[in-house]
Design a protein around this motif. Structure first.
Motif, short mmCIF file in Angstrom:
data_model
loop_
_atom_site.label_atom_id
_atom_site.label_comp_id
_atom_site.label_asym_id
_atom_site.label_seq_id
_atom_site.Cartn_x
_atom_site.Cartn_y
_atom_site.Cartn_z
N ILE A 177 48.88 -23.08 30.60
CA ILE A 177 47.45 -23.04 30.94
C ILE A 177 46.72 -22.11 29.99
O ILE A 177 47.13 -20.96 29.80
CB ILE A 177 47.26 -22.56 32.39
N LYS A 217 42.05 -20.49 33.20
CA LYS A 217 43.01 -20.22 34.27
C LYS A 217 42.33 -20.11 35.63
O LYS A 217 42.83 -20.63 36.63
CB LYS A 217 43.78 -18.94 33.95
N LEU A 266 40.48 -23.79 36.78
CA LEU A 266 41.25 -25.01 36.55
C LEU A 266 40.86 -26.14 37.49
O LEU A 266 40.88 -27.31 37.12
CB LEU A 266 42.75 -24.70 36.69
N THR A 313 53.69 -25.49 32.54
CA THR A 313 52.86 -25.31 33.73
C THR A 313 53.52 -25.98 34.93
O THR A 313 54.18 -27.02 34.79
CB THR A 313 51.47 -25.93 33.50
#
Length: 472
Positions: free
Chosen positions: A408, A413, A416, A462
């Protein structure tokens, strides 16, 4: 009103008489002890001062002065028990007593009134401050009006009705003035926008004095200011919502126009190539063009599906059609939509060993899985690994979509799962996409009573994790 004045007069008369009797009895006692009449007359003077103080009127002090003069003459001057005076000294003493009593009683009464006025002004100032500060934390038209009515009842002791001109609303709903048409007192509620309404008191226990009228007018003024503030706040909120809606619409149109251009251009190019050179192309080339057409059409289908889902979420909320779905079937259906895009990536699937029934809207959860898998494919190179894992807990089913991509971006972050989050905008849902996929996932999962989070995948990549409750 007349009865009230009569009660007040009777009260003052009783107090004055009581003080006069008490002063006379004390004077008789002092005379019995042999104290001189010059000292005794001071007791009557104190009685006059007490009368003026407790009645707050110099008139009753003057009345007590004359009564004390007669009593002193009757009981303590020669000849006693008559109103005749033989000695010039006694006459001068009584004249000075009368003058002193009248002056001191008048001054005491005025001082008492000044003290009462100062106390009333202090009370009024404190009340006005409480009224002004009491409206500050209150919001909402109804709450503001009820606060004003509470102030009237608390500080004036009257129950009132507020009528709003614009809406015709009456507060409180259970009107105190049933059957009454002419109010005893009316106070207009003014604001910068004009007259908003009226505070009406239909039944007054007593005539309001100037302080209470000032308090009532202050409540009406502060009520108008608070209602004006509430209207301005509501207008600002409506403007803000309209601006956000317009910005959202503009962003959506810009994003859709931008992202439709590439696949439509690809479709047009592949279609023209097939139509113009079909005989010249080999089977392998035609198969490749057909595959490209299918991939672009599938992407457009998912894009339209996301836009429609986002429209449902924004306008009317998600309406779930929950049924018991086998999680294996839901996962299989989602994989069938994206398996052609895996393109050589290592794809691992882990499912529970036993059959698990989950109450869900199957179509929406399939869309969640498709969005998460497409997101993983979009952000990973061809040699990376993607995994879809399902674990059964005590009360929830946990689904994990992980990849070994670049992870990410730090810029996005915290954003998102917001709308229109893309790397090109400084914030991402995909390299090619309008940034709605993860937003839709979050809305669908939360509508089911679950949660969704994103975290780093060790050593790289991720992990997107969402849960669904196992019980409806």
């Amino acid at each position: 009103m007349i009865a009230l004045k009569q009660r007040k007069i009777m009260s003052c008369a009783g107090k004055t008489f009581l003080v006069f009797v008490l002063a006379t009895l004390i004077s008789l006692g002092m005379n019995y002890l042999g104290i001189s009449k010059e000292s005794i007359i001071m007791v009557f003077l104190l009685g006059v001062l007490f009368s003026s103080t407790i009645t707050s009127s110099f008139i009753w002090g003057i009345i007590n002065s004359f009564a004390s003069l007669l009593a002193f003459n009757y009981f303590f001057t020669e000849p006693r028990f008559t109103f005749v005076m033989y000695h010039t000294t006694d006459v001068i003493l009584l004249v000075f007593f009368l003058i002193t009593a009248i002056v001191s009683g008048t001054m005491t009464s005025r001082l008492q009134k000044q003290i009462e006025i100062a106390e009333k002004n202090e009370r009024t100032s404190m009340v006005l401050y409480q009224i002004a500060s009491g409206f500050l934390p209150v919001s909402g038209e109804k709450n503001i009006i009820l606060q004003g009515l509470a102030f009237i009842e608390e500080f004036i002791g009257q129950k009132a009705v507020v009528k709003i001109d614009q809406t015709g609303a009456v507060y409180p709903e259970q009107v105190y003035a049933k059957g009454l048409k002419i109010p005893a007192y009316s106070f207009p509620i003014q604001s910068a926008a004009g007259n908003l309404g009226m505070i009406q008191i239909f039944e007054a226990a007593e005539v309001m004095d100037k302080q209470n009228e000032l308090i009532a007018k202050s409540i009406a003024t502060q009520l108008g200011i608070a209602l004006d503030r509430e209207m301005l706040y509501n207008e600002q909120e409506e403007i803000k919502i309209a601006m956000e809606r317009e910005q959202l619409r503009a962003t959506l149109l810009r994003s859709v126009a931008h992202d439709l251009r590439s696949p439509l251009t690809a479709l047009l190019g592949a279609g023209n190539l097939l139509a113009d050179n079909y005989e010249k192309l080999t089977d392998e080339e035609r198969k490749k063009l057909a595959h490209d057409l299918s991939e672009e059409i599938l992407w457009l289908t998912n894009l339209v599906e996301n836009i429609l889902n986002m429209t449902r979420i924004n306008e009317s909320g998600l309406v779930l059609k929950k049924n018991g779905e086998i999680i294996d079937d839901v996962v299989s259906e989602a994989i069938s939509h994206v398996e052609r895009h895996i393109n050589g990536r290592k794809f691992h699937v882990h499912l529970p060993e036993k059959v698990v029934m989950v109450p869900m809207d199957g179509k929406l959860i399939v869309q969640v899985l498709i969005n998460l898998l497409e997101n993983a494919i979009r952000h990973t190179p061809p040699d990376s690994e993607i995994a879809l894992e399902v674990f059964e807990g005590r009360k929830v089913i946990k689904v994990i979509v992980s990849d070994t991509g670049d992870g990410i971006d730090s810029n996005i972050k915290d954003k998102l799962f917001e709308k229109f989050v893309t790397l090109e905008q400084g914030v991402t849902d995909g390299k090619r996409g309008i940034g709605l996929g993860l937003t839709i996932c979050k809305a669908i999962v939360e509508a089911h009573g679950g949660t969704i989070v994103a975290e780093a995948n060790a050593p790289k990549g991720t992990r997107l994790i969402f849960t669904l409750p196992l019980e409806a």
